[in-house]
Enzyme design. Sequence first.
Site, PDB file in Angstrom:
ATOM      1  N   CYS A 173      36.282  42.440  39.671  1.00 42.47           N
ATOM      2  CA  CYS A 173      35.029  42.565  39.839  1.00 42.47           C
ATOM      3  C   CYS A 173      34.856  42.716  41.256  1.00 42.47           C
ATOM      4  O   CYS A 173      35.520  42.201  42.145  1.00 42.47           O
ATOM      5  CB  CYS A 173      34.210  41.210  39.397  1.00 42.47           C
TER       6      CYS A 173
ATOM      7  N   GLU B  51      36.810  66.307  19.684  1.00 43.97           N
ATOM      8  CA  GLU B  51      37.438  65.133  20.615  1.00 43.97           C
ATOM      9  C   GLU B  51      39.080  65.425  20.733  1.00 43.97           C
ATOM     10  O   GLU B  51      39.396  65.906  19.530  1.00 43.97           O
ATOM     11  CB  GLU B  51      37.513  63.855  19.833  1.00 43.97           C
TER      12      GLU B  51
ATOM     13  N   CYS C 230      37.469  33.902  32.392  1.00 46.13           N
ATOM     14  CA  CYS C 230      36.670  34.939  32.975  1.00 46.13           C
ATOM     15  C   CYS C 230      35.450  35.158  32.707  1.00 46.13           C
ATOM     16  O   CYS C 230      34.953  35.306  31.401  1.00 46.13           O
ATOM     17  CB  CYS C 230      37.257  36.289  32.649  1.00 46.13           C
TER      18      CYS C 230
ATOM     19  N   GLN D 192      32.990  51.251  23.723  1.00 52.59           N
ATOM     20  CA  GLN D 192      32.282  50.679  24.835  1.00 52.59           C
ATOM     21  C   GLN D 192      32.514  49.043  24.663  1.00 52.59           C
ATOM     22  O   GLN D 192      32.368  48.630  23.619  1.00 52.59           O
ATOM     23  CB  GLN D 192      30.894  50.887  25.223  1.00 52.59           C
TER      24      GLN D 192
ATOM     25  N   CYS E 234      40.701  38.146  42.917  1.00 48.06           N
ATOM     26  CA  CYS E 234      40.950  39.080  41.540  1.00 48.06           C
ATOM     27  C   CYS E 234      40.305  40.305  41.940  1.00 48.06           C
ATOM     28  O   CYS E 234      39.289  40.571  42.606  1.00 48.06           O
ATOM     29  CB  CYS E 234      40.384  38.353  40.532  1.00 48.06           C
TER      30      CYS E 234
ATOM     31  N   TYR F  46      33.520  65.350  23.589  1.00 50.36           N
ATOM     32  CA  TYR F  46      34.063  64.178  23.790  1.00 50.36           C
ATOM     33  C   TYR F  46      33.632  63.023  23.091  1.00 50.36           C
ATOM     34  O   TYR F  46      33.262  62.174  23.461  1.00 50.36           O
ATOM     35  CB  TYR F  46      34.063  63.800  25.239  1.00 50.36           C
TER      36      TYR F  46
ATOM     37  N   CYS G 243      30.284  58.199  33.332  1.00 46.16           N
ATOM     38  CA  CYS G 243      30.648  56.967  33.980  1.00 46.16           C
ATOM     39  C   CYS G 243      31.031  57.082  35.255  1.00 46.16           C
ATOM     40  O   CYS G 243      31.417  56.105  36.248  1.00 46.16           O
ATOM     41  CB  CYS G 243      31.732  56.108  33.200  1.00 46.16           C
TER      42      CYS G 243
ATOM     43  N   CYS H 236      32.323  33.147  40.213  1.00 47.65           N
ATOM     44  CA  CYS H 236      33.608  33.273  39.756  1.00 47.65           C
ATOM     45  C   CYS H 236      34.588  32.461  40.718  1.00 47.65           C
ATOM     46  O   CYS H 236      34.622  32.909  42.080  1.00 47.65           O
ATOM     47  CB  CYS H 236      34.207  34.624  39.484  1.00 47.65           C
TER      48      CYS H 236
END
Length: 450
Positions: free
Chosen positions: A84, A330, A162, A280, A81, A309, A405, A75
């Site tokens: 990432c 949820e 990107c 996702q 940026c 969730y 996550c 990149c």
Amino acid sequence: MRPPVEKNDDLVVIIESLTNEGQGVARVEGFAVFVVGALAGEEVKAHVIKVQPTYAIAKAVEIIKPSPDRVRPACPVFSQCGGCTLWHLSYPAQLRQKQQFVLDALTRLGGFTSVPMQPIVGMEDPTRYRNKGSFPFSVLGNAAVFGFYAERSHRLVPFSDCLIQDERIVDAARRVAAWANTCGVPVYDETTGEGQLRHVVARTTAEGELMVTVVTKGQLKKKDDLLSFLENCDSVWHNENPKLTNVVFGEKFTLLAGRSALTETIGGKRFSVSPQSFLQVNRVQTQVLYDTAREFLAAKDNETVVDGYCGVGTISLFIAEDCKRVIGIEQVAPAIEDAKANATANGVKNAEFICGNVEDVLPRLFSREGGVDAIVLDPPRKGCEEAALEAIAKSTAKRVVYVSCNPATLARDCKYLAAHGFTLSAVRPVDMFPQTCHVESVVLMEREIT
């Protein structure tokens, strides 16, 4: 005690490890120095840009002895940026590092002395994997440009491509920028509140469909021109966001052209996708993640499973065919309506969905239903509220599958469950976000109930 380094010092240091944000960790007289742009094992010259009582932040200005895992970033704006953090680390090394993040969290924060770690699941091609992109606009010279913000700032780093985004998404952003420049649409300035064009949000599906949402401060002008630039899109929306806020979307959505919703397919299941839908962003690894959750759960056809969730019901619909009954919870009301619609669209009749906070619904649900056999948890980054974990500990559930996550909150919550009779049985990280430090994990915890 005064720190042994000062702002603007130039240091030569050895990098011991990486933080979970991708910064190298060095020590000067035992004092932690976090070095942006450095990799574990490297000797670097670093310029100190910030000093706090317990740590300093520096930027690598020269790599004296590079890591064998260092690569040239593909990149061109990687160093500027904020999107990432790991383009300079080879992909095999990224996978090893992410697995180490999860292992370190479970041992150091969770207190587990033995972790049943399975190999991380990476991607064959760790580029072009994102099926959704959101780009703010700014002005460069006299031209409207899009990009991402620099890390920890609202300074836009413009780009024309990107490499982690689906090419069609970036092309849509280019077309919206071309519309603004051709038709003289003023770009919104968040410091003054003046201007119109704020964001473009684009999403693709496995079937090749494209949805584009253009966000402006006020009413959309030059609509017909915009649609000519976005011809051949399957769905075009306008969102009006007049507030002085960093939040992308306002409350008012208007369909300009095409269908109001697209259809995404994951693991043979079809899901309706609107501008606000949460799915996702990596469809390939999403199936890996959900297949792992389903494998770890190993539900039986006489069991009742709770999906905490549950979002729009993705995991619920995956596991519904294995069990007698699945109950999704949820707190976001539109997501619950989407979950019900998705169940109907996929012919799933043994799934039901409850709107509410997991920590509030679980105690009432367990009291009403009596026994449940297993629980799936897929919480946001902050993890589970302790009240939810307490309810699980008091329930009849023998298995908990936790999709996370955030390794830190995963470790915290697993520690709580372990203190209440559960055993850590399996851990499998999944790389959902190559070129970044983010990592997903699926964990199985089990217990015997007599």
